[in-house]
Design an enzyme around this catalytic site. Structure first.
Site, PDB file in Angstrom:
ATOM      1  N   ASP A 172      52.506 -22.267 -12.656  1.00 44.66           N
ATOM      2  CA  ASP A 172      51.603 -23.391 -12.035  1.00 44.66           C
ATOM      3  C   ASP A 172      50.472 -23.223 -12.211  1.00 44.66           C
ATOM      4  OD1 ASP A 172      53.687 -25.432 -12.170  1.00 44.66           O
ATOM      5  OD2 ASP A 172      54.232 -25.094  -9.848  1.00 44.66           O
TER       6      ASP A 172
ATOM      7  N   LYS B 192      49.123 -26.474 -18.801  1.00 44.87           N
ATOM      8  CA  LYS B 192      48.454 -26.809 -19.992  1.00 44.87           C
ATOM      9  C   LYS B 192      49.186 -27.678 -20.764  1.00 44.87           C
ATOM     10  CE  LYS B 192      44.809 -23.947 -20.206  1.00 44.87           C
ATOM     11  NZ  LYS B 192      44.629 -22.380 -20.388  1.00 44.87           N
TER      12      LYS B 192
ATOM     13  N   MET C 183      48.586 -33.106  -0.487  1.00 49.17           N
ATOM     14  CA  MET C 183      48.172 -33.878  -1.799  1.00 49.17           C
ATOM     15  C   MET C 183      47.513 -35.345  -1.185  1.00 49.17           C
ATOM     16  SD  MET C 183      51.308 -33.450  -4.287  1.00 49.17           S
ATOM     17  CE  MET C 183      52.523 -33.390  -3.127  1.00 49.17           C
TER      18      MET C 183
END
Ligand SMILES: C[S@@+](CC[C@H](N)C(=O)[O-])C[C@H]1O[C@@H](n2cnc3c(N)ncnc32)[C@H](O)[C@@H]1O
Length: 413
Positions: free
Chosen positions: A206, A228, A343
């Site tokens: 990750d 990616k 987050m």
């Protein structure tokens, strides 16, 4: 004249080992004896709490008194873990009479057996004797342990393009390990996670995985950078699942290396289910989650006696007023303890406003910890009412954890 000791591996399963003494030395010796399956008889008027817990759990027999010769009836080995030399000598005299090897904590020169410094790697046990010097033995043991951690797979085999099941014929059997890499500091991966990483044929990593861990992979390891992979989040997850399954079915040992803990907002569950559906065996290695480690790295304990009896971890990636939100923010506002928001930077203004609107005081201490446990860690201390504005002014960015609650100031002098 001193002679060299003769090394042996004692197979103690079901065999009586007598430990005399219930203090610190016995506390250290007994677990390895139990691990070897020994039938441990502990003779001591008193026990440390750790030994007491094992006795209470029925893992060993405890006779709460001083040693008597009959205690050695049926024994294969005796460990004298007392520092009274006269009492120790009398135990070892009885042992010698009965031809039972005797380890002595108080006087190694008087012992008929020595315990080595040990390191274990799957079925491989390395035992080091330092010529009567336990420190020398430990130093050598530590060096060997470090070497083996890099060179041996957890099952004790060399990490060649692996046959993790140990099979010798038939089609190759691959597998997947979901490994938590910890929050950022490469040293915060678990020992087990690190060992599996050294064994991997393929590593799927990750974005938030500590880069230094990847630096140390063998050159022949295939490294797939999951961050990616193009397409949107759900399509990318499908691609990752497919990579795990395909590589494992082709016989590879795949380590899926994830930031923090694989099951804390890490989609580890989806990956496990995808592998299970394809018949690929999966090992899950928990990791140090940023939800606890990031506050800790900023000097904030998520609980503290007399301050917080609970901590709640929520994701702030969906705005509180969104129909997609699964968090009851009004209930969060009613909690007294610590709220840890992952987050949450993008929605922080809406989140803090919602918490305040439902009753949490705007004066509640709050902190933001960015890139915790790394060399670029930043910490902002504020209040619930101000933190969203302070965050913008300080230009803090993801990855960051927001902590709300009185624990934020609990350790301030
Ligand atoms: C997709 S979640 C994964 C969490 C991860 N599984 C864990 O247990 O830490 C990513 C979020 O974790 C938090 N995070 C991860 N690493 C962090 C770090 N080193 N410092 C601060 N927050 C971090 C941030 O809130 C980030 O947006």
């Amino acid at each position: 004249m001193t002679s060299n000791p003769y090394p042996l591996g004692l197979r103690l399963h079901g065999r009586r080992v007598v430990v005399v003494g219930g203090g610190a030395v016995a506390t250290r010796r007994v677990p390895a004896l139990l691990d070897a399956g020994a039938d441990v008889l502990l003779v001591a008027p008193e026990l440390t709490p750790a030994l007491r817990a094992r006795a209470d759990a029925g893992r060993l027999h405890w006779v709460p008194r001083r040693f008597v010769p009959e205690d050695l009836d049926g024994a294969w080995l005796v460990q004298v873990a007392i520092d009274d030399p006269i009492a120790a000598a009398s135990v070892s005299a009885v042992a010698a009479e009965r031809r039972i090897f005797c380890v002595r904590a108080d006087d190694r020169t008087a012992a008929t057996a020595w315990t080595p410094a040990v390191t274990r790697h799957g079925p491989v046990t390395v035992a080091v004797l330092g010529g009567g010097d336990p420190r020398r033995a430990m130093t050598v043991r530590d060096a060997i342990r470090d070497l083996l951690a890099v060179r041996l797979a957890p099952d004790g085999t060399a990490p060649t393009r692996s046959r993790p099941d140990g099979a010798t014929g038939g089609p190759p059997a691959g597998r997947v390990a979901l490994v938590g890499a910890g929050p950022g500091d490469p040293e915060l991966i678990t020992v087990k996670g690190w060992r599996l990483l050294t064994e991997a044929d393929v590593v799927v990593a990750d974005r938030l995985v500590p880069g230094l861990l990847l630096d140390e992979l063998r050159p022949d390891v295939e490294l797939v950078d999951a961050s990616k992979i193009p397409y949107g989040p759900s399509r990318a997850q499908e691609e990752i699942n497919q990579i795990l399954v395909d590589r494992a079915l082709a016989g590879a040992f795949v380590v899926r290396l994830k930031g923090g803990d694989p099951y804390v907002f890490g989609r580890g569950g989806e990956e496990l289910l995808a592998c299970a559906a394809a018949g690929v065996p999966v090992t899950v290695v928990p990791g140090v989650t940023s939800s606890i480690a990031a506050p800790a790295a900023a000097g904030i304990p998520v609980t503290h006696r007399g301050v917080a009896h609970e901590f709640t971890v929520v994701s702030g990636h969906v705005a509180p007023d969104s129909p997609a939100s699964l968090v009851r923010w009004e209930a969060m506002a009613g909690l007294r303890g610590t709220l840890v928001i992952l987050m949450g930077l993008k929605n922080l203004a809406a989140i803090t406003a919602t918490l305040i609107a439902h009753g949490r005081s705007p004066q509640t201490p709050a902190a933001v910890v960015q890139e915790a446990t790394t060399g670029t860690q930043r910490v902002l201390r504020s209040t619930l009412g101000e933190v969203a504005a302070d965050l913008l002014a300080a230009d803090l960015r993801p990855p960051a954890v927001v902590v709300v609650g009185d624990v934020v100031g609990a350790l301030d002098g």
